[in-house]
Scaffold this active site. Structure first.
Site, PDB file in Angstrom:
ATOM      1  N   PRO A   1       0.987   4.862   8.963  1.00 24.80           N
ATOM      2  CA  PRO A   1       2.120   5.017   9.371  1.00 24.80           C
ATOM      3  C   PRO A   1       2.484   6.338   8.489  1.00 24.80           C
ATOM      4  CG  PRO A   1       1.398   3.111   7.572  1.00 24.80           C
ATOM      5  CD  PRO A   1       0.301   3.991   8.373  1.00 24.80           C
ATOM      6  N   HIS A   2       2.696   7.165   9.168  1.00 23.57           N
ATOM      7  CA  HIS A   2       3.814   8.436   9.017  1.00 23.57           C
ATOM      8  C   HIS A   2       5.113   8.699   9.632  1.00 23.57           C
ATOM      9  CE1 HIS A   2       1.760   8.965  12.698  1.00 23.57           C
ATOM     10  NE2 HIS A   2       2.659   9.648  13.168  1.00 23.57           N
ATOM     11  N   GLY A   3       5.680   9.800   8.822  1.00 18.24           N
ATOM     12  CA  GLY A   3       6.667  10.686   9.089  1.00 18.24           C
ATOM     13  C   GLY A   3       6.932  11.396   8.586  1.00 18.24           C
TER      14      GLY A   3
END
Length: 153
Positions: free
Chosen positions: A66-68
């Site tokens: 998960p990334h942002g």
């Protein structure tokens, strides 16, 4: 680029309490915000959920990244969490996810963000690496494994 360039010991969870996707994102975001006070947990969780709407970050083989991107940080930040029983994360291969490596990048980051994603993906494609992490009895042992593979790359 190496994993420990952006992952610190305090951001490693040997056993996630979460049982679903939203709780995983919240639990990992909590670890990040405790270690990096300039990051707001509610904002980070919102960013991660929005990214998941585009498509699952569950890349297969029991791994999700998960990334942002987050406004106001100057360098990459990561957290690692392990779920021995696995969590349904809508992974590309349809299997449960056991290893989560959350990545937060500065808003204006392009190259480093992509390099970090590639670094994480490359490490977790190795079955023997995942097996060692699965068998690790403690956070200290997980950190030792992560440190050793980081030095070897």
């Amino acid at each position: 680029m190496k994993l420990l360039d952006f992952l610190s010991y305090e951001c490693v969870l040997a056993e996630l309490a979460a049982h679903n996707k939203e709780d995983v994102l919240t639990e990992l975001a909590n670890v990040v915000t405790q270690a990096h006070h300039s990051i707001n947990k509610i904002e980070l969780v919102s960013i991660l959920k929005e990214r998941e709407k585009v498509g699952s970050t569950g890349i297969g083989n029991g791994v999700a990244i998960p990334h942002g991107k987050y406004q106001g940080i100057s360098s990459l930040v990561a957290a690692f969490g392990r779920s021995p029983s696995g969590i349904d994360f809508n992974a590309l291969d349809g299997h449960k996810v056991h290893f989560f490596c959350l990545l937060v990048a500065p808003q204006d980051s392009v190259g480093d963000h992509l390099k970090a994603l590639a670094c994480i993906s490359r490490l977790f494609k190795k079955e023997d690496f995942r097996d060692k992490l699965s068998r690790a009895p403690s956070k200290d042992e997980i950190w030792s494994i992560l440190s050793a593979v980081d030095k070897a790359t």
